[in-house]
Design a protein around this motif. Structure first.
Motif, mmCIF file in Angstrom:
data_model
loop_
_atom_site.group_PDB
_atom_site.id
_atom_site.type_symbol
_atom_site.label_atom_id
_atom_site.label_comp_id
_atom_site.label_asym_id
_atom_site.label_seq_id
_atom_site.Cartn_x
_atom_site.Cartn_y
_atom_site.Cartn_z
ATOM 1 N N GLN A 28 0.924 -1.304 -0.038
ATOM 2 C CA GLN A 28 0.121 -0.153 0.130
ATOM 3 C C GLN A 28 0.757 1.353 -0.042
ATOM 4 O O GLN A 28 1.797 1.394 0.734
ATOM 5 C CB GLN A 28 -0.933 -0.010 1.260
ATOM 6 N N GLN A 29 0.539 2.163 -0.765
ATOM 7 C CA GLN A 29 1.458 3.423 -0.810
ATOM 8 C C GLN A 29 1.158 4.253 0.328
ATOM 9 O O GLN A 29 -0.068 4.586 0.913
ATOM 10 C CB GLN A 29 0.844 4.182 -1.888
ATOM 11 N N LEU A 32 2.186 10.489 0.185
ATOM 12 C CA LEU A 32 1.096 11.368 -0.834
ATOM 13 C C LEU A 32 1.872 12.441 -1.314
ATOM 14 O O LEU A 32 2.269 13.409 -0.626
ATOM 15 C CB LEU A 32 -0.107 11.794 0.170
ATOM 16 N N ASP A 246 -0.347 12.834 -6.814
ATOM 17 C CA ASP A 246 -1.626 11.876 -6.454
ATOM 18 C C ASP A 246 -2.750 12.777 -6.483
ATOM 19 O O ASP A 246 -3.922 12.368 -6.712
ATOM 20 C CB ASP A 246 -1.374 11.230 -5.045
ATOM 21 N N LEU A 496 -7.229 7.306 -4.146
ATOM 22 C CA LEU A 496 -6.881 8.030 -2.728
ATOM 23 C C LEU A 496 -8.040 8.579 -2.124
ATOM 24 O O LEU A 496 -9.210 9.035 -2.426
ATOM 25 C CB LEU A 496 -6.202 9.464 -3.190
ATOM 26 N N PHE A 518 -4.432 5.366 0.791
ATOM 27 C CA PHE A 518 -4.610 4.740 -0.497
ATOM 28 C C PHE A 518 -5.349 3.246 -0.459
ATOM 29 O O PHE A 518 -5.037 2.616 0.283
ATOM 30 C CB PHE A 518 -3.244 4.684 -1.284
#
Length: 520
Positions: A28-29, A32, A246, A496, A518
């Motif tokens: 998972q990102q 940001l 993003d 997002l 995210f």
């Protein structure tokens, strides 16, 4: 020759290798990256954070005694933040706030206490240490009853006590120890108790924030937030499409909306508050000390043009000198109709039959720049030549607060009760150069009595009548001319999740919270 067993083993090995290489892609990102319509940080001292960009960042770093619910600008929904409960006396003049225990400052500055709250409110009240001191004129005293209790005493009742103590403008709480230790550098090295703390700044490039691990609502799901300074809208669009950022500050422009809505995997957020753009006219400077010239300017402005240019999805025509979402707003205030021929006739009466040339400082911020160009075109039709002097946005903010432009185009949203907007923009105490100067660029004073009377009026009907009368007087005097109300616009990756439904943000940009994450 490869046997069946060998083939089976080889296949298993390939699958294992594939699985191993796929793990990073599925992670998972946690960083940001946002694209901001700003050249740099102006001030992250929240009591001086007046630009849209600075307000957005301050809301990540700081908190208030109370807060607007994430995603909302509704005063009725204000909820506990640092204060877990509060009560007031029957006459609403004494307010006691009970603080949460164990709330931690960023940067190892320890626990937030009542002393910090007292220091912060007194700082917000002082015109030398706050751009929002005018909001606190009714505050008589602030005292720490004990380490976790604060009492605020008012001189008189005001429309919303919680409004001036919320996570907005002067309501943000700062660390007393950090502020006293860092002095002027606090503006670029702030300490709050919010979910994110400033990590580093690369001037003109980006500001990086890291999650506040000891945030009292829980450690943020994001590890860091990078705020890139991209004043060019095309640069932000390219960075978003290429995946470099993003989410991005968008444009209140119908062509931009069509392009952005067509991007696969993108979502567009349009949210309150809509900022009311006013053309403020300095009534003390020639030629605008002549009301006929001001009336000519009023007749030259066509609010519908701004709606047509930007698009009705996020734009409404200005119908008074305060925003339409304010309690106390009235559109029945005698607005001057768009009539360029009437402008020319008034100019001739004022001695400018051959036309009038005026100058205006113009911010290079995209939205303000386009508004200025529209004004320039409208003025030309009315016999007024508007000479624009482009200035970098942060510098423009400094210059207009020195009365260096007789015309100031300013877009703003404030706590949605008429008293705040009227006080900051049209009360003489808020005039540029006054001890408590805020944003009264017009040096208007015609409605002081009505503004002050409405502030303490306990009968709601009479209070609304006073606010309406104040608007009528300001419009008649032509202290300012409404142009349009423009909502906030951002584009983001659909993956997002802000952590809430973004319907509004008093900080004028998305509030990144501990819940922002995210989904893939």
């Amino acid at each position: 020759m490869i046997t069946k067993l060998m083939r089976t083993g080889l296949a298993a090995g390939l699958l294992a290798a594939t699985a191993l290489t796929a793990v990073p892609a599925l992670a998972q990102q946690t960083t940001l990256t946002l694209g901001a319509d700003a050249a740099d940080i102006g001030s992250l001292d929240p009591h001086f954070a007046s630009s849209t960009s600075d307000r957005t960042l301050a809301a990540w770093v700081f908190g208030g005694l109370v807060r607007f619910q994430p995603g909302s600008t509704d005063p009725a929904g204000i909820e506990p933040d640092l204060a877990e409960s509060w009560e007031s006396t029957d006459d609403k003049l004494e307010w006691t706030f009970h603080l949460r225990q164990g709330v931690q400052w960023q940067g190892g500055y320890g626990e937030v206490t009542a002393d910090d709250v007292v220091f912060s409110i007194e700082k917000a009240m002082n015109p030398d240490t706050s751009a929002f001191s005018g909001d606190y004129a009714a505050v008589d005293s602030v005292e720490a009853v004990d380490p976790y209790t604060v009492k605020v005493t008012l001189k008189n009742q005001i429309p919303s006590v919680l409004g001036i103590l919320a996570n907005y403008a002067g309501g943000f709480i700062v660390s007393k120890a950090a502020y006293e230790e860092r002095g002027e550098s606090f503006a670029r090295n702030p300490i709050g108790f919010g979910p994110f703390e400033l990590d580093s700044v690369e001037p003109g490039v980006s500001a990086t924030f890291k999650g506040h691990a000891d945030y009292f609502r829980g450690a943020p799901q994001l590890e860091s937030v990078v705020y890139r300074f991209l004043t060019s809208s095309s640069a932000r669009d390219l960075a978003f499409v290429s995946g470099e950022i993003d989410a991005s500050k968008g444009l209140a422009d119908k062509q931009w909306l069509a392009r952005s809505s067509a991007i696969e995997g993108a979502a567009v957020d349009i949210f309150d508050p809509a900022e009311l753009s006013l053309l403020n006219i300095n009534v003390t400077q020639a030629p605008f000390d002549d009301i006929k010239v001001r009336q000519a300017v009023a007749h030259a402005v066509n609010p519908d043009i701004f709606v047509q240019y930007r698009g009705p999805e996020f734009t409404r025509p200005g119908k008074s000198v305060i925003p339409s979402n304010n309690l106390g707003f009235s559109e029945d205030v005698g607005m001057y109709e768009y009539d360029p021929e009437a402008s020319k006739a008034l100019l001739e009466e004022a001695g400018y039959g051959d036309g009038l040339t005026v100058k205006m400082l113009a911010s290079q911020l995209n939205s303000l720049e386009s508004n200025a160009l529209l004004l320039q075109s409208l003025f030309e039709e009315a016999g007024i030549t508007l000479e624009l002097e482009p200035v970098e946005h942060a510098t423009w903010h400094q210059m207009i607060r020195q009365d260096l432009s007789p015309l100031v185009q300013y877009g703003a949203a404030r706590f949605p009760v008429a008293d705040v907007y009227l006080t900051q923009f049209f009360h003489s105490d808020s005039a540029i150069g006054a001890p408590g100067q805020v944003t009264n660029f017009s040096h208007c004073s015609v409605a002081d009595d009505q503004i002050e009377a409405a502030r303490v009026e306990t009968d709601p009907v009479k209070q609304l009548a006073l606010w309406k009368e104040a608007q009528e007087l300001i419009v008649k005097e032509v202290c300012a001319v409404p142009m349009a109300e423009v909502a906030q616009v951002w584009v983001r990756k659909a993956a997002l999740d802000w952590g809430y439904e973004l319907k509004g943000a008093m900080s004028l940009g998305p509030v990144v919270t501990e819940a922002t994450h995210f989904t893939e």
